[in-house]
Design a protein around this motif. Sequence first.
Motif, mmCIF file in Angstrom:
data_model
loop_
_atom_site.group_PDB
_atom_site.id
_atom_site.type_symbol
_atom_site.label_atom_id
_atom_site.label_comp_id
_atom_site.label_asym_id
_atom_site.label_seq_id
_atom_site.Cartn_x
_atom_site.Cartn_y
_atom_site.Cartn_z
ATOM 1 N N VAL A 154 -19.122 2.286 62.750
ATOM 2 C CA VAL A 154 -20.739 1.897 62.838
ATOM 3 C C VAL A 154 -21.019 0.922 61.651
ATOM 4 N N ASP A 155 -21.809 0.059 61.947
ATOM 5 C CA ASP A 155 -22.258 -0.744 60.715
ATOM 6 C C ASP A 155 -23.266 -0.250 59.955
ATOM 7 N N PHE A 156 -23.114 -0.389 58.712
ATOM 8 C CA PHE A 156 -23.967 0.146 57.630
ATOM 9 C C PHE A 156 -24.988 -0.811 57.474
ATOM 10 N N PRO A 157 -26.239 -0.599 57.506
ATOM 11 C CA PRO A 157 -27.460 -1.409 57.657
ATOM 12 C C PRO A 157 -27.560 -2.433 56.320
ATOM 13 N N LEU A 158 -28.204 -3.613 56.280
ATOM 14 C CA LEU A 158 -28.385 -4.111 55.070
ATOM 15 C C LEU A 158 -29.233 -3.397 53.991
ATOM 16 N N ILE A 212 -17.349 3.679 58.644
ATOM 17 C CA ILE A 212 -18.520 2.763 58.537
ATOM 18 C C ILE A 212 -18.035 1.135 58.113
ATOM 19 N N ARG A 213 -18.495 0.050 58.713
ATOM 20 C CA ARG A 213 -18.060 -1.234 58.190
ATOM 21 C C ARG A 213 -19.289 -1.317 57.147
ATOM 22 N N VAL A 214 -18.969 -1.270 55.997
ATOM 23 C CA VAL A 214 -19.669 -1.206 54.909
ATOM 24 C C VAL A 214 -19.325 -2.659 53.776
ATOM 25 N N ARG A 215 -20.645 -3.036 53.166
ATOM 26 C CA ARG A 215 -20.100 -4.231 52.435
ATOM 27 C C ARG A 215 -19.887 -3.732 51.002
ATOM 28 N N VAL A 216 -19.043 -4.562 50.383
ATOM 29 C CA VAL A 216 -18.594 -4.428 49.142
ATOM 30 C C VAL A 216 -19.689 -4.333 48.119
ATOM 31 N N GLY A 217 -20.200 -3.394 47.250
ATOM 32 C CA GLY A 217 -21.073 -3.476 46.341
ATOM 33 C C GLY A 217 -22.307 -2.302 46.861
ATOM 34 N N THR A 218 -22.234 -1.334 47.890
ATOM 35 C CA THR A 218 -23.105 -0.740 48.414
ATOM 36 C C THR A 218 -22.767 0.348 47.478
ATOM 37 N N LEU A 219 -23.977 1.151 47.263
ATOM 38 C CA LEU A 219 -23.917 2.154 46.524
ATOM 39 C C LEU A 219 -23.273 3.505 47.036
ATOM 40 N N LEU A 220 -22.482 4.199 46.447
ATOM 41 C CA LEU A 220 -22.281 5.620 47.192
ATOM 42 C C LEU A 220 -23.512 6.315 47.642
ATOM 43 N N ARG A 221 -24.580 6.488 46.823
ATOM 44 C CA ARG A 221 -25.445 7.339 47.169
ATOM 45 C C ARG A 221 -26.424 6.893 48.336
ATOM 46 N N GLU A 222 -26.158 5.655 48.891
ATOM 47 C CA GLU A 222 -26.773 5.094 50.191
ATOM 48 C C GLU A 222 -25.800 5.399 51.342
ATOM 49 N N GLY A 257 -12.303 -18.713 57.116
ATOM 50 C CA GLY A 257 -12.938 -18.903 55.591
ATOM 51 C C GLY A 257 -13.805 -17.878 55.282
ATOM 52 N N ILE A 258 -13.822 -16.770 55.902
ATOM 53 C CA ILE A 258 -14.628 -15.451 55.439
ATOM 54 C C ILE A 258 -13.848 -14.696 54.112
ATOM 55 N N PRO A 259 -14.765 -14.633 53.119
ATOM 56 C CA PRO A 259 -14.221 -13.725 52.076
ATOM 57 C C PRO A 259 -14.407 -12.295 52.396
ATOM 58 N N LEU A 260 -13.667 -11.630 51.454
ATOM 59 C CA LEU A 260 -13.610 -10.025 51.739
ATOM 60 C C LEU A 260 -14.757 -9.369 51.012
ATOM 61 N N ILE A 261 -15.751 -9.470 51.869
ATOM 62 C CA ILE A 261 -16.997 -8.927 51.469
ATOM 63 C C ILE A 261 -17.458 -7.455 52.023
ATOM 64 N N GLU A 262 -16.714 -7.102 53.099
ATOM 65 C CA GLU A 262 -17.024 -5.600 53.827
ATOM 66 C C GLU A 262 -15.553 -5.224 54.229
ATOM 67 N N ARG A 263 -15.640 -3.699 54.525
ATOM 68 C CA ARG A 263 -14.437 -3.161 54.949
ATOM 69 C C ARG A 263 -14.824 -1.879 55.764
ATOM 70 N N ILE A 264 -13.935 -1.304 56.250
ATOM 71 C CA ILE A 264 -14.384 -0.260 57.124
ATOM 72 C C ILE A 264 -13.752 1.055 56.229
ATOM 73 N N THR A 265 -14.541 1.819 56.123
ATOM 74 C CA THR A 265 -14.336 2.989 55.274
ATOM 75 C C THR A 265 -14.545 4.238 56.189
ATOM 76 N N SER A 266 -13.883 5.348 55.971
ATOM 77 C CA SER A 266 -14.091 6.541 56.504
ATOM 78 C C SER A 266 -14.840 7.651 55.471
ATOM 79 N N VAL A 267 -15.879 7.937 55.932
ATOM 80 C CA VAL A 267 -16.861 8.933 55.194
ATOM 81 C C VAL A 267 -16.603 10.255 55.707
ATOM 82 N N THR A 268 -15.972 11.301 55.235
ATOM 83 C CA THR A 268 -15.507 12.301 55.977
ATOM 84 C C THR A 268 -15.337 13.534 54.957
#
Length: 436
Positions: free
Chosen positions: A23-27, A298-308, A277-288
């Motif tokens: 699932v996509d993590f929202p902006l 989740i597909r989450v952008r680099v720089g998103t806080l763990l708290r969120e 030409g898309i830079p690495l600004i997001e990745r898939i992460t298991s939150v478990t």
Amino acid sequence: MKTFKGGIHPPEEKQLVKDNPIVDFPLSSRYHVLVQQHLGAPAKPVVKAGDEVRKGQVLSEPLGFVSVPVHAPTSGRVKEIGRIVHPVTGLLAPCVVIDADGRDEWAEGLPMERDPFAMSRDELLDAIKTAGVVGMGGATFPTHVKLSPPKDKTIDTFIVNGAECEPYLSSDHRLMLEQPERVLKGAGVVMKILGLDRATIAIEANKPDAIKLMREKAPAEIQVEALKVKYPQGAEKQLINALTGREVPSGGLPMDVGAVVQNAGTCAAVWDACARGIPLIERITSVTGRGIVQPKNIRVRVGTLLREVIEFSGGLNGAAKIIFGGPMMGIAQFTQDIAIMKGTSGVLVLREEDTNITDYSACISCGRCVEACPMGLIPSTLSKLGEKGMWQKAKENNLLDCVECGSCTYVSPANRPIVHFVKHLKALSRAASAKK
Ligand code: SF4
């Protein structure tokens, strides 16, 4: 079924999240993008407070060949070049803080359309470096460097690492199931760079759906190999040994035995970089883990806080420990104010009954760690030297060959934190070299 010598069988626990589609993590409204997210030379911020930035724009330039840039995960304004706790070192580190404008507009010219198979090797390597691609299994070594072996090293083997042997994690599994083309096309680009006409995708046998799908989708030149379920099957040297029988020599690298290994997620990022030409600004992460209310991939952008990320996953549920990565090699965190990085394959939240927060005692010389060590080391000796800080003696006992898999710690009946001692010894060794 193919495998390596040594290793362990910890409970898998992948059932918590493996069947959950990505699932996509929202902006978010604010991002904290760490400048140093890779192994190697640092990068230097090239933006300042008040600058307007667009999604995919360069925020920091690499300082040297073994270094990569980081990019803006969305459009907005740079609030400051601040500092945030680095999830790997636990120390404050520079980050670019971006206040999102909600428009999520790409930088000019992105994404683009181009045919990677019509590009030269140098153009492809440059595209990978420019996009800031690093090893996404957690190692975060710059990918363009790994794909540029010295001329005297002949590479005849390329392995796509889809083993994902860490318990709990399923991000690569979901990627292979939901976006197999990105992985396969990226593997094709790597084959072109290495000048190879064949490759192997290695997947642990506990992912039969991914093995079946990859076999259906892969072109004839890419073979899919099922591997025995054993930890650390996904460690580079163990993977090479399992598939080829070759042993990387002490102090050596996979290229010394003609092999290159790239994680499945890294292959997908290579495709994005070279084809669009898309830079690495997001990745898939298991939150478990049982300490999170709703485990997710989740597909989450680099720089998103763990708290969120925790809030998005329903919050905590009796959490005792939060780890970036898996339970074997991941790093425990002491704050939720840290940011997702390029190498964050998982966020694992454990409850007290799933942890082992107890003291350790003297080594009883039982030999279990020796049996478990996939590198053929004597971990008990390293741990005793670690207690005394004797790094020179530890180097004589092949300290630097330790891959920090944690198998020895896992089996120790005396609960000895052997891998911590190893890390401490390596740090002492590095400090002594730096001083010299
Ligand atoms: S000594 Fe290193 S390589 Fe061997 S089991 Fe322990 S952590 Fe793994």
